[in-house]
Design an enzyme around this catalytic site. Structure first.
Site, PDB file in Angstrom:
ATOM      1  N   ASP A   1       0.776  -1.269   0.119  1.00 55.84           N
ATOM      2  CA  ASP A   1       0.008   0.128   0.052  1.00 55.84           C
ATOM      3  C   ASP A   1       0.992   1.191  -0.107  1.00 55.84           C
ATOM      4  OD1 ASP A   1      -2.255  -1.586   0.283  1.00 55.84           O
ATOM      5  OD2 ASP A   1      -2.084  -1.906   2.398  1.00 55.84           O
TER       6      ASP A   1
ATOM      7  N   HIS B   1      -5.382  -3.770   5.424  1.00 54.63           N
ATOM      8  CA  HIS B   1      -5.074  -3.999   4.286  1.00 54.63           C
ATOM      9  C   HIS B   1      -6.238  -4.646   3.434  1.00 54.63           C
ATOM     10  CE1 HIS B   1      -2.577  -4.977   0.473  1.00 54.63           C
ATOM     11  NE2 HIS B   1      -3.179  -6.366   0.841  1.00 54.63           N
TER      12      HIS B   1
HETATM   13  P1  NAD Z   1      -0.137 -18.272  -5.647  1.00 49.05           P
HETATM   14  O1  NAD Z   1      -1.330 -19.187  -5.536  1.00 49.05           O
HETATM   15  O2  NAD Z   1       0.497 -17.911  -6.702  1.00 49.05           O
HETATM   16  O3  NAD Z   1       0.858 -18.804  -4.369  1.00 49.05           O
HETATM   17  C1  NAD Z   1       0.588 -19.261  -3.209  1.00 49.05           C
HETATM   18  C2  NAD Z   1       1.487 -20.474  -2.914  1.00 49.05           C
HETATM   19  O4  NAD Z   1       1.214 -20.835  -1.594  1.00 49.05           O
HETATM   20  C3  NAD Z   1       1.657 -21.543  -3.820  1.00 49.05           C
HETATM   21  O5  NAD Z   1       2.665 -21.866  -4.271  1.00 49.05           O
HETATM   22  C4  NAD Z   1       0.831 -22.600  -2.915  1.00 49.05           C
HETATM   23  O6  NAD Z   1       1.454 -23.973  -3.302  1.00 49.05           O
HETATM   24  C5  NAD Z   1       1.346 -22.179  -1.789  1.00 49.05           C
HETATM   25  N1  NAD Z   1       0.492 -22.763  -0.598  1.00 49.05           N
HETATM   26  C6  NAD Z   1      -0.647 -23.270  -0.321  1.00 49.05           C
HETATM   27  N2  NAD Z   1      -0.857 -23.729   0.761  1.00 49.05           N
HETATM   28  C7  NAD Z   1       0.126 -23.890   1.504  1.00 49.05           C
HETATM   29  C8  NAD Z   1       0.672 -24.463   2.558  1.00 49.05           C
HETATM   30  N3  NAD Z   1      -0.280 -25.072   3.375  1.00 49.05           N
HETATM   31  N4  NAD Z   1       1.821 -24.277   3.128  1.00 49.05           N
HETATM   32  C9  NAD Z   1       2.849 -23.739   2.168  1.00 49.05           C
HETATM   33  N5  NAD Z   1       2.636 -23.111   1.146  1.00 49.05           N
HETATM   34  C10 NAD Z   1       1.150 -23.257   0.545  1.00 49.05           C
HETATM   35  O7  NAD Z   1      -0.458 -16.662  -4.829  1.00 49.05           O
HETATM   36  P2  NAD Z   1       0.228 -15.383  -4.579  1.00 49.05           P
HETATM   37  O8  NAD Z   1      -0.286 -14.756  -5.562  1.00 49.05           O
HETATM   38  O9  NAD Z   1       1.615 -15.877  -4.447  1.00 49.05           O
HETATM   39  O10 NAD Z   1      -0.451 -14.953  -3.318  1.00 49.05           O
HETATM   40  C11 NAD Z   1      -0.261 -15.381  -1.962  1.00 49.05           C
HETATM   41  C12 NAD Z   1      -1.121 -14.923  -0.935  1.00 49.05           C
HETATM   42  O11 NAD Z   1      -0.797 -13.511  -0.721  1.00 49.05           O
HETATM   43  C13 NAD Z   1      -2.545 -14.646  -1.201  1.00 49.05           C
HETATM   44  O12 NAD Z   1      -3.325 -14.948  -0.228  1.00 49.05           O
HETATM   45  C14 NAD Z   1      -2.644 -13.084  -1.532  1.00 49.05           C
HETATM   46  O13 NAD Z   1      -3.814 -12.810  -1.354  1.00 49.05           O
HETATM   47  C15 NAD Z   1      -1.655 -12.472  -0.854  1.00 49.05           C
HETATM   48  N6  NAD Z   1      -1.152 -11.157  -1.219  1.00 49.05           N
HETATM   49  C16 NAD Z   1      -0.985 -10.397  -0.222  1.00 49.05           C
HETATM   50  C17 NAD Z   1      -0.580  -9.025  -0.458  1.00 49.05           C
HETATM   51  C18 NAD Z   1      -0.300  -8.015   0.790  1.00 49.05           C
HETATM   52  O14 NAD Z   1      -0.094  -6.779   0.226  1.00 49.05           O
HETATM   53  N7  NAD Z   1      -0.111  -8.504   1.776  1.00 49.05           N
HETATM   54  C19 NAD Z   1      -0.137  -8.752  -1.698  1.00 49.05           C
HETATM   55  C20 NAD Z   1      -0.435  -9.745  -2.836  1.00 49.05           C
HETATM   56  C21 NAD Z   1      -1.122 -10.809  -2.449  1.00 49.05           C
HETATM   57  C1  LMR Z   2      -2.784  -6.642  -3.011  1.00 48.74           C
HETATM   58  O1  LMR Z   2      -3.272  -5.389  -2.198  1.00 48.74           O
HETATM   59  O2  LMR Z   2      -2.576  -6.304  -4.339  1.00 48.74           O
HETATM   60  C2  LMR Z   2      -3.111  -7.866  -2.573  1.00 48.74           C
HETATM   61  O3  LMR Z   2      -3.919  -7.671  -1.183  1.00 48.74           O
HETATM   62  C3  LMR Z   2      -3.714  -8.857  -3.507  1.00 48.74           C
HETATM   63  C4  LMR Z   2      -5.334  -8.535  -3.628  1.00 48.74           C
HETATM   64  O4  LMR Z   2      -5.954  -9.430  -3.505  1.00 48.74           O
HETATM   65  O5  LMR Z   2      -5.480  -7.307  -3.745  1.00 48.74           O
END
Ligand code: NAD
Ligand code: LMR
Length: 480
Positions: free
Chosen positions: A195, A222
């Site tokens: 953010d 967030h």
């Molecule tokens: P993705 O699906 O590409 O990757 C997630 C990974 O987690 C996969 O490789 C999957 O195998 C793994 N996984 C699933 N269960 C698991 C477990 N029990 N133990 C270990 N690994 C496990 O998803 P992504 O795009 O990398 O996003 C991941 C998370 O981050 C999502 O929840 C997304 O919403 C979040 N996110 C948060 C922010 C933030 O600002 N905080 C920003 C972007 C995404």
């Molecule tokens: C973001 O802000 O990009 C992450 O929290 C992923 C989402 O679901 O928006």
């Protein structure tokens, strides 16, 4: 001549002491030198960092960037899929950190033992039309399991929690640590850095400046309105018209959705998130090293407002959060925004706390309460469908809702369930329907073209490997 022979002898003695196995191999003149006999064990000084979810969209670029970080000596990559490939790939980078891969829950403890910093991007991402809260039921269970591992194997580690919904997953992690008796609120940080990164970029675009020169505090949480940029406190000081303020606030609050929609079903922000996560992790490592004046925004246990968790500027030190700064003077627009943010945030925090509190219910209780609540309105035919699912599954209990949110499952009865399995993760979804608009579910549209508009909740957090064989999966999806 004699001096050089002495030196060589000393080196040989030292080498024999440090790595007896290597030495034996050399003595025997063996040519069978293997990778595991090599000495890359993280000799360079630095911190030990684990990434959980390292094979995912965020995990992979995050792993690459952490491998480039000179403060990291050992990098552990853990996931339930694909870590051998990601580890082999990243381990060829000629940077100081030594990389080890860990695959599946049976290797979670090895992945975590001795870590200084644990970064968690594990979990499912959003698709268009979903809120972050729609990820709750799957990601809550994932975060709980991973945090149980942390409390057992590296209770003193700093935890950077990325998995959404951060507003709820951080309270979940806190509850898990409390139950294990290892909770130190200073060491648990929800990552809201993206953010700030977005706010810096968008403000710089409006002002025509270099984003690297801009610092926008973003407070609250967030998700949507809980993301509250404090544009009145931008550094260097500047002012915005009402129109600019509204445009910027809305763009920052909806930055995640902007990416989700642009990716059109292929996930959410990964590259900018990996960048933000590394920026934040690097700040934590500098603080662990003892650097002074490390200040970042993060979602932490807080007394800045009446809520138990809140994102604001914090000073990081050797123990994690050393100081939490107050919000400072807000203008009227921000004060209104703060009230909206707190209202939504309170519910998300409560949901996270009660997930863990409620999870002491056994699976059996969940099933029993499900039966008791739903039986009066369920037709025999519907129950027969559920029973068939239960009977073909090698893990019968897992086909029923086991989380504390079983009401989400029962409330919209009748429901039809479907299992969705992808190469990377497995998902159980609950589709809302009545007999007149029952969605047509088949194996094809479950796995490829799920009608997301009809998904009312995503339920049940069993770990992917618990779903059993492909045969039972097909039996389940073939029901419809
Ligand atoms: P993705 O699906 O590409 O990757 C997630 C990974 O987690 C996969 O490789 C999957 O195998 C793994 N996984 C699933 N269960 C698991 C477990 N029990 N133990 C270990 N690994 C496990 O998803 P992504 O795009 O990398 O996003 C991941 C998370 O981050 C999502 O929840 C997304 O919403 C979040 N996110 C948060 C922010 C933030 O600002 N905080 C920003 C972007 C995404
Ligand atoms: C973001 O802000 O990009 C992450 O929290 C992923 C989402 O679901 O928006």
């Amino acid at each position: 001549m004699q001096a050089s022979a002495d030196v060589n002898q000393r080196i040989a003695r030292l080498s024999a002491h440090l790595n007896p196995l290597m030495n034996n191999l050399q003595k025997e003149g063996s040519t069978n030198l293997r990778q595991e006999n090599c000495r890359a064990k993280g000799g360079s000084p630095g911190f030990k960092v684990a990434i959980l979810g390292a094979a995912g969209g965020i995990g992979q670029p995050l792993a690459m960037l952490m491998k480039m970080n000179p403060l990291v000596s050992v990098l552990h990559l853990y996931d339930v899929v694909n870590t051998p490939g990601v580890t082999a790939d990243i381990s060829h980078m000629d940077t100081g950190a030594v990389v080890h891969g860990f695959l599946g829950q049976q290797q979670l403890e090895d992945a975590l033992t001795g870590m200084d910093l644990v970064i968690i991007p594990a979990g499912v991402p959003r698709k268009p039309g979903m809120t972050r809260d729609d990820l709750f039921n799957i990601n809550a269970g994932i975060v709980r399991t991973l945090c149980e591992g942390i409390s057992k194997c590296c209770p003193k580690a700093i935890v950077n929690l990325i998995s959404n919904p951060v507003n709820s997953t951080v309270p979940i992690a806190a509850e898990v640590f409390k139950r294990a008796g290892t909770y130190d609120p200073r060491r648990l940080l929800g990552v809201t850095m993206l953010d700030v990164v977005r706010a810096n970029t968008f403000v710089a675009e409006v002002l025509g400046l270099d984003p690297r020169d801009i610092d926008v505090p973003v407070v609250g949480g967030h998700a949507g309105v809980t993301i509250l940029p404090l544009l009145s406190q931008v550094k260097p000081p500047c002012s915005f018209t009402q129109e600019e303020t509204e445009y910027l606030t809305s763009r920052i609050q909806n930055g995640g959705t902007e990416v989700v929609e642009a990716k059109a079903g292929a996930g959410s922000a990964t590259l900018s998130m990996a960048y933000a996560a590394v920026k934040f992790a690097d700040a934590c490592l500098h603080a662990l090293r003892g650097d002074a004046g490390v200040i970042q925004c993060a979602f932490v246990s807080s007394q800045v407002t009446e809520l138990p968790f809140f994102a604001s500027r914090v000073r990081l030190g050797r123990n994690g959060v050393e100081e939490i700064y107050p919000l400072g003077p807000l203008n009227e627009y921000e004060r209104v925004g703060l009230e909206k943010a707190k209202k939504e945030l309170g519910g998300s925090i409560e949901k996270g706390v009660s997930f863990t509190t409620g999870s002491s219910q056994t699976t059996l209780n969940g099933v029993a309460s499900f039966f008791c609540r739903c039986f009066p309105v369920a037709s025999f035919f519907q129950w027969w469908r559920f029973l068939r699912v239960a009977l073909v599954s090698p893990f019968p209990a897992l086909v029923f809702p086991v989380s504390s949110s079983s009401s989400a499952f029962c409330g919209d009865f009748p429901v039809w369930t479907a299992m969705k399995s992808t190469a990377r993760t497995a998902t159980m979804v609950t589709l809302n329907s009545t007999s007149s608009n029952r969605p047509t579910l088949s194996k094809d549209n479950v796995s490829n073209n799920l009608p997301m508009s009809q998904v009312t909740s995503i339920s049940s957090p069993p770990p992917p490997q618990a779903f059993g064989t492909q045969d039972s999966m097909e039996a389940i999806t073939n029901l419809h």
